[in-house]
Scaffold this motif. Structure first.
Motif, PDB file in Angstrom:
ATOM      1  N   GLY A  62       0.816  -1.212   0.000  1.00  0.00           N
ATOM      2  CA  GLY A  62       0.000   0.000   0.000  1.00  0.00           C
ATOM      3  C   GLY A  62       0.846   1.258   0.000  1.00  0.00           C
ATOM      4  O   GLY A  62       0.546   2.224  -0.712  1.00  0.00           O
ATOM      5  N   VAL A  63       1.922   1.256   0.767  1.00  0.00           N
ATOM      6  CA  VAL A  63       2.828   2.401   0.777  1.00  0.00           C
ATOM      7  C   VAL A  63       3.493   2.556  -0.589  1.00  0.00           C
ATOM      8  O   VAL A  63       3.654   3.679  -1.090  1.00  0.00           O
ATOM      9  CB  VAL A  63       3.878   2.242   1.894  1.00  0.00           C
ATOM     10  N   CYS A  64       3.847   1.448  -1.221  1.00  0.00           N
ATOM     11  CA  CYS A  64       4.444   1.496  -2.557  1.00  0.00           C
ATOM     12  C   CYS A  64       3.451   2.084  -3.554  1.00  0.00           C
ATOM     13  O   CYS A  64       3.824   2.936  -4.374  1.00  0.00           O
ATOM     14  CB  CYS A  64       4.860   0.101  -2.998  1.00  0.00           C
ATOM     15  N   LEU A  65       2.227   1.654  -3.501  1.00  0.00           N
ATOM     16  CA  LEU A  65       1.211   2.184  -4.409  1.00  0.00           C
ATOM     17  C   LEU A  65       1.015   3.680  -4.199  1.00  0.00           C
ATOM     18  O   LEU A  65       0.902   4.447  -5.160  1.00  0.00           O
ATOM     19  CB  LEU A  65      -0.107   1.439  -4.215  1.00  0.00           C
ATOM     20  N   PHE A  66       0.998   4.105  -2.947  1.00  0.00           N
ATOM     21  CA  PHE A  66       0.865   5.524  -2.644  1.00  0.00           C
ATOM     22  C   PHE A  66       2.041   6.310  -3.224  1.00  0.00           C
ATOM     23  O   PHE A  66       1.863   7.379  -3.813  1.00  0.00           O
ATOM     24  CB  PHE A  66       0.783   5.736  -1.126  1.00  0.00           C
ATOM     25  N   GLY A  67       3.253   5.791  -3.077  1.00  0.00           N
ATOM     26  CA  GLY A  67       4.437   6.462  -3.612  1.00  0.00           C
ATOM     27  C   GLY A  67       4.413   6.564  -5.123  1.00  0.00           C
ATOM     28  O   GLY A  67       4.768   7.598  -5.700  1.00  0.00           O
ATOM     29  N   VAL A  68       3.986   5.508  -5.797  1.00  0.00           N
ATOM     30  CA  VAL A  68       3.914   5.526  -7.250  1.00  0.00           C
ATOM     31  C   VAL A  68       2.849   6.523  -7.718  1.00  0.00           C
ATOM     32  O   VAL A  68       3.057   7.259  -8.688  1.00  0.00           O
ATOM     33  CB  VAL A  68       3.640   4.117  -7.804  1.00  0.00           C
ATOM     34  N   ILE A  69       1.734   6.586  -7.020  1.00  0.00           N
ATOM     35  CA  ILE A  69       0.683   7.540  -7.393  1.00  0.00           C
ATOM     36  C   ILE A  69       1.164   8.974  -7.202  1.00  0.00           C
ATOM     37  O   ILE A  69       0.899   9.846  -8.038  1.00  0.00           O
ATOM     38  CB  ILE A  69      -0.611   7.261  -6.599  1.00  0.00           C
ATOM     39  N   VAL A  70       1.892   9.239  -6.134  1.00  0.00           N
ATOM     40  CA  VAL A  70       2.444  10.578  -5.922  1.00  0.00           C
ATOM     41  C   VAL A  70       3.408  10.936  -7.047  1.00  0.00           C
ATOM     42  O   VAL A  70       3.391  12.057  -7.576  1.00  0.00           O
ATOM     43  CB  VAL A  70       3.137  10.680  -4.548  1.00  0.00           C
ATOM     44  N   CYS A  71       4.251   9.990  -7.456  1.00  0.00           N
ATOM     45  CA  CYS A  71       5.181  10.245  -8.561  1.00  0.00           C
ATOM     46  C   CYS A  71       4.433  10.468  -9.870  1.00  0.00           C
ATOM     47  O   CYS A  71       4.819  11.327 -10.672  1.00  0.00           O
ATOM     48  CB  CYS A  71       6.172   9.092  -8.696  1.00  0.00           C
ATOM     49  N   LEU A  72       3.371   9.713 -10.108  1.00  0.00           N
ATOM     50  CA  LEU A  72       2.597   9.916 -11.324  1.00  0.00           C
ATOM     51  C   LEU A  72       1.877  11.261 -11.312  1.00  0.00           C
ATOM     52  O   LEU A  72       1.756  11.915 -12.357  1.00  0.00           O
ATOM     53  CB  LEU A  72       1.604   8.771 -11.515  1.00  0.00           C
ATOM     54  N   LEU A  73       1.407  11.667 -10.154  1.00  0.00           N
ATOM     55  CA  LEU A  73       0.794  13.001 -10.058  1.00  0.00           C
ATOM     56  C   LEU A  73       1.820  14.085 -10.355  1.00  0.00           C
ATOM     57  O   LEU A  73       1.517  15.076 -11.018  1.00  0.00           O
ATOM     58  CB  LEU A  73       0.167  13.197  -8.685  1.00  0.00           C
ATOM     59  N   ALA A  74       3.027  13.895  -9.854  1.00  0.00           N
ATOM     60  CA  ALA A  74       4.087  14.872 -10.139  1.00  0.00           C
ATOM     61  C   ALA A  74       4.439  14.875 -11.622  1.00  0.00           C
ATOM     62  O   ALA A  74       4.810  15.903 -12.181  1.00  0.00           O
ATOM     63  CB  ALA A  74       5.324  14.556  -9.312  1.00  0.00           C
ATOM     64  N   LEU A  75       4.288  13.736 -12.257  1.00  0.00           N
ATOM     65  CA  LEU A  75       4.606  13.627 -13.682  1.00  0.00           C
ATOM     66  C   LEU A  75       3.568  14.338 -14.552  1.00  0.00           C
ATOM     67  O   LEU A  75       3.928  15.029 -15.495  1.00  0.00           O
ATOM     68  CB  LEU A  75       4.696  12.154 -14.084  1.00  0.00           C
ATOM     69  N   PHE A  76       2.298  14.187 -14.214  1.00  0.00           N
ATOM     70  CA  PHE A  76       1.235  14.705 -15.072  1.00  0.00           C
ATOM     71  C   PHE A  76       0.685  16.055 -14.654  1.00  0.00           C
ATOM     72  O   PHE A  76      -0.084  16.667 -15.381  1.00  0.00           O
ATOM     73  CB  PHE A  76       0.104  13.699 -15.175  1.00  0.00           C
ATOM     74  N   ILE A  77       1.028  16.521 -13.480  1.00  0.00           N
ATOM     75  CA  ILE A  77       0.505  17.819 -13.031  1.00  0.00           C
ATOM     76  C   ILE A  77       1.610  18.845 -13.003  1.00  0.00           C
ATOM     77  O   ILE A  77       2.708  18.650 -12.814  1.00  0.00           O
ATOM     78  CB  ILE A  77      -0.175  17.710 -11.654  1.00  0.00           C
TER      79      ILE A  77
END
Length: 84
Positions: free
Chosen positions: A69-84
């Motif tokens: 779950g922590v890994c998924l949260f980290g990947v989502i944060v990185c993807l948000l940084a990528l697309f926003i």
């Protein structure tokens, strides 16, 4: 002057995207390392006390799910940084 501002903005965006991708990779590697340590420790515990295998397995699955779950949260944060 306007061209230099546009080029600086484009270069900053490229560095931010590269950082987001590298961050997602680091998060995935760290999660894989954490889950492998959990599995190793659980197998060591089961080898020492086979009668406690059920409790150890349950704890291992719960902890691995939390790490995932922590890994998924980290990947989502990185993807948000990528697309926003």
């Amino acid at each position: 002057m306007l061209l230099s501002i546009i080029l600086q903005a484009a270069a900053g965006a490229a560095i931010g995207k590269a950082a987001a991708v590298i961050g997602a990779g680091i998060v995935a590697i760290a999660a894989a390392f954490g889950i492998s340590k959990i599995g190793k420790s659980a197998l060591d515990g089961i080898a020492r006390q086979p009668e406690a295998a059920g409790d150890i397995r349950t704890s291992m699955i719960i902890i691995a799910a939390l790490v995932e779950g922590v890994c998924l949260f980290g990947v989502i944060v990185c993807l948000l940084a990528l697309f926003i």
